[in-house]
Design a protein around this motif. Sequence first.
Motif, PDB file in Angstrom:
ATOM      1  N   TRP A  33       0.562  -1.576  -0.211  1.00 37.33           N
ATOM      2  CA  TRP A  33       0.107  -0.311   0.507  1.00 37.33           C
ATOM      3  C   TRP A  33       0.720   1.262   0.442  1.00 37.33           C
ATOM      4  O   TRP A  33       1.716   0.948   0.611  1.00 37.33           O
ATOM      5  CB  TRP A  33      -0.610  -0.123   1.400  1.00 37.33           C
ATOM      6  CG  TRP A  33      -2.092  -0.526   1.714  1.00 37.33           C
ATOM      7  CD1 TRP A  33      -2.014  -2.192   1.325  1.00 37.33           C
ATOM      8  CD2 TRP A  33      -3.791  -0.491   1.336  1.00 37.33           C
ATOM      9  NE1 TRP A  33      -3.456  -3.035   1.245  1.00 37.33           N
ATOM     10  CE2 TRP A  33      -3.911  -1.787   0.956  1.00 37.33           C
ATOM     11  CE3 TRP A  33      -4.140   0.606   0.466  1.00 37.33           C
ATOM     12  CZ2 TRP A  33      -5.889  -1.164   0.575  1.00 37.33           C
ATOM     13  CZ3 TRP A  33      -5.730   0.234  -0.078  1.00 37.33           C
ATOM     14  CH2 TRP A  33      -6.078  -0.909  -0.228  1.00 37.33           C
ATOM     15  N   ARG A  35       0.629   5.212   0.822  1.00 34.18           N
ATOM     16  CA  ARG A  35      -0.536   6.251   2.084  1.00 34.18           C
ATOM     17  C   ARG A  35      -0.806   7.689   1.224  1.00 34.18           C
ATOM     18  O   ARG A  35       1.179   8.357   0.976  1.00 34.18           O
ATOM     19  CB  ARG A  35      -0.888   6.533   3.544  1.00 34.18           C
ATOM     20  CG  ARG A  35      -1.420   7.208   4.032  1.00 34.18           C
ATOM     21  CD  ARG A  35      -1.707   6.996   5.581  1.00 34.18           C
ATOM     22  NE  ARG A  35      -2.339   7.740   6.116  1.00 34.18           N
ATOM     23  CZ  ARG A  35      -2.090   9.179   6.514  1.00 34.18           C
ATOM     24  NH1 ARG A  35      -1.352   9.596   6.834  1.00 34.18           N
ATOM     25  NH2 ARG A  35      -2.804   9.402   7.517  1.00 34.18           N
ATOM     26  N   VAL A  37      -1.439  11.854   1.316  1.00 34.79           N
ATOM     27  CA  VAL A  37      -2.336  12.884   2.286  1.00 34.79           C
ATOM     28  C   VAL A  37      -2.793  13.931   1.861  1.00 34.79           C
ATOM     29  O   VAL A  37      -2.067  14.494   0.421  1.00 34.79           O
ATOM     30  CB  VAL A  37      -1.430  13.549   3.034  1.00 34.79           C
ATOM     31  CG1 VAL A  37      -2.653  14.091   4.350  1.00 34.79           C
ATOM     32  CG2 VAL A  37      -1.320  12.021   3.997  1.00 34.79           C
ATOM     33  N   THR A  67      -0.390   8.130  -7.184  1.00 32.50           N
ATOM     34  CA  THR A  67      -1.736   6.774  -8.022  1.00 32.50           C
ATOM     35  C   THR A  67      -1.301   6.259  -9.385  1.00 32.50           C
ATOM     36  O   THR A  67      -1.319   4.725  -8.757  1.00 32.50           O
ATOM     37  CB  THR A  67      -3.057   7.657  -7.604  1.00 32.50           C
ATOM     38  OG1 THR A  67      -2.952   7.712  -6.340  1.00 32.50           O
ATOM     39  CG2 THR A  67      -3.339   6.013  -7.935  1.00 32.50           C
ATOM     40  N   VAL A  77      -3.641   1.738  -3.367  1.00 29.92           N
ATOM     41  CA  VAL A  77      -3.429   3.625  -2.796  1.00 29.92           C
ATOM     42  C   VAL A  77      -4.266   4.164  -1.732  1.00 29.92           C
ATOM     43  O   VAL A  77      -5.525   3.625  -2.656  1.00 29.92           O
ATOM     44  CB  VAL A  77      -3.091   4.722  -3.934  1.00 29.92           C
ATOM     45  CG1 VAL A  77      -2.580   6.047  -3.664  1.00 29.92           C
ATOM     46  CG2 VAL A  77      -1.870   4.140  -4.931  1.00 29.92           C
ATOM     47  N   VAL A  78      -4.256   4.901  -0.424  1.00 32.77           N
ATOM     48  CA  VAL A  78      -5.047   4.711  -0.065  1.00 32.77           C
ATOM     49  C   VAL A  78      -5.174   6.721   0.439  1.00 32.77           C
ATOM     50  O   VAL A  78      -4.028   6.654   0.892  1.00 32.77           O
ATOM     51  CB  VAL A  78      -4.810   4.021   1.522  1.00 32.77           C
ATOM     52  CG1 VAL A  78      -3.737   3.642   2.561  1.00 32.77           C
ATOM     53  CG2 VAL A  78      -6.528   5.470   2.407  1.00 32.77           C
ATOM     54  N   ALA A  79      -6.064   6.877   0.023  1.00 36.12           N
ATOM     55  CA  ALA A  79      -5.627   8.766   0.361  1.00 36.12           C
ATOM     56  C   ALA A  79      -6.114   9.209   1.624  1.00 36.12           C
ATOM     57  O   ALA A  79      -8.060   9.081   1.869  1.00 36.12           O
ATOM     58  CB  ALA A  79      -6.125   8.898  -0.959  1.00 36.12           C
ATOM     59  N   HIS A  80      -5.648   9.696   2.751  1.00 36.20           N
ATOM     60  CA  HIS A  80      -6.291  10.388   3.189  1.00 36.20           C
ATOM     61  C   HIS A  80      -6.944  11.961   3.163  1.00 36.20           C
ATOM     62  O   HIS A  80      -6.627  12.716   2.509  1.00 36.20           O
ATOM     63  CB  HIS A  80      -5.289  10.724   4.660  1.00 36.20           C
ATOM     64  CG  HIS A  80      -5.219  11.636   5.909  1.00 36.20           C
ATOM     65  ND1 HIS A  80      -5.559  12.100   6.820  1.00 36.20           N
ATOM     66  CD2 HIS A  80      -5.744  13.443   5.631  1.00 36.20           C
ATOM     67  CE1 HIS A  80      -5.926  12.957   7.612  1.00 36.20           C
ATOM     68  NE2 HIS A  80      -5.894  13.227   7.174  1.00 36.20           N
ATOM     69  N   THR A  97      -8.659   3.376  -1.835  1.00 34.22           N
ATOM     70  CA  THR A  97      -9.395   3.507  -0.479  1.00 34.22           C
ATOM     71  C   THR A  97      -9.349   4.708  -0.206  1.00 34.22           C
ATOM     72  O   THR A  97      -8.201   5.499  -0.820  1.00 34.22           O
ATOM     73  CB  THR A  97      -8.914   2.778   0.733  1.00 34.22           C
ATOM     74  OG1 THR A  97      -9.129   0.808   0.086  1.00 34.22           O
ATOM     75  CG2 THR A  97      -9.792   2.798   1.918  1.00 34.22           C
ATOM     76  N   ALA A  99      -9.774   7.553   3.089  1.00 31.33           N
ATOM     77  CA  ALA A  99      -8.980   7.567   4.452  1.00 31.33           C
ATOM     78  C   ALA A  99      -9.970   8.107   5.064  1.00 31.33           C
ATOM     79  O   ALA A  99      -9.170   8.820   4.509  1.00 31.33           O
ATOM     80  CB  ALA A  99      -8.080   7.247   5.193  1.00 31.33           C
ATOM     81  N   ASP A 175      -9.287   5.213  13.368  1.00 28.67           N
ATOM     82  CA  ASP A 175      -8.614   5.958  13.340  1.00 28.67           C
ATOM     83  C   ASP A 175      -8.546   6.864  14.999  1.00 28.67           C
ATOM     84  O   ASP A 175      -7.625   8.041  15.530  1.00 28.67           O
ATOM     85  CB  ASP A 175      -8.668   7.172  12.533  1.00 28.67           C
ATOM     86  CG  ASP A 175      -7.186   8.001  12.367  1.00 28.67           C
ATOM     87  OD1 ASP A 175      -6.003   7.203  12.231  1.00 28.67           O
ATOM     88  OD2 ASP A 175      -7.215   9.793  12.032  1.00 28.67           O
TER      89      ASP A 175
END
Length: 255
Positions: A33, A35, A37, A67, A77-80, A97, A99, A175
């Motif tokens: 993964w 991550r 932001v 990405t 890829v997970v994005a805050h 995803t 987050a 979280d």
Amino acid sequence: PAAAAQQQLIVLVDSPEQARAQWPAILARGGKWLRIVLSHSERPELREQPAMFGRLGLRPETAAELTRLAHADGRRVVAHVETAADFEAALAAGVDTIAHMPGYANTLNEAPAQFVISEAAAAQAARQRTAVITTTAATGLFKLDEAPLAALREVQRANLARLQAAGVPVLVGSDVFIGTARNELHALADLGLDRATLLRLATQDTPRALFPGRRLGCFEPGCEASFLLLGGDPLADLAQVDMPLLRVKQGRLLT
């Protein structure tokens, strides 16, 4: 020097060109993964304020390039995100995803409308099968006064309903660093999510999304023996999940 020291923990990039240049360093860290932001990406003027340094995350075009690079190398890829605009930028980037459902916090004291997910964005997330980790329990960490808290909770209810109506995959995560996903179960229950849906999200949808190569949340032959034994029906009393009588992980009894 400070930025260089930070590279021991994170990789700082601020443009698509830097993303491409730093990609070998990111790739060398391994993992499945990436991550990223996004934070108030719709307000570039905040980048001119020294007090906001380190709080704003990536520009949308940089998020999109990272990405693309991650997907080309088989990473997810997970994005805050913070705001509804960040949510849309993450979708445009094509992340797997997201987050934080927008509205989990309001650190800049913005109008609640800044966090409302549009029907079009929810529909796009559903088409792209972009999962959303809710994290509504984290709102409690900010110690808000009654009125601002109520406003955020209304946004969360609306966003959750819109995502569900569109068919967006919703995952449970709190979280809350000193807690667990159980914090989120209770927060979502307080927002009105029915218990049958809550239990499905917690025991099937979320673990299967996190560990797609494992057979979880099922009792057929070949399913992984990871389960809880409860003393009562959680559909009648959700607090039963807080006090399991027995815990088994991958066939091993936990004490």
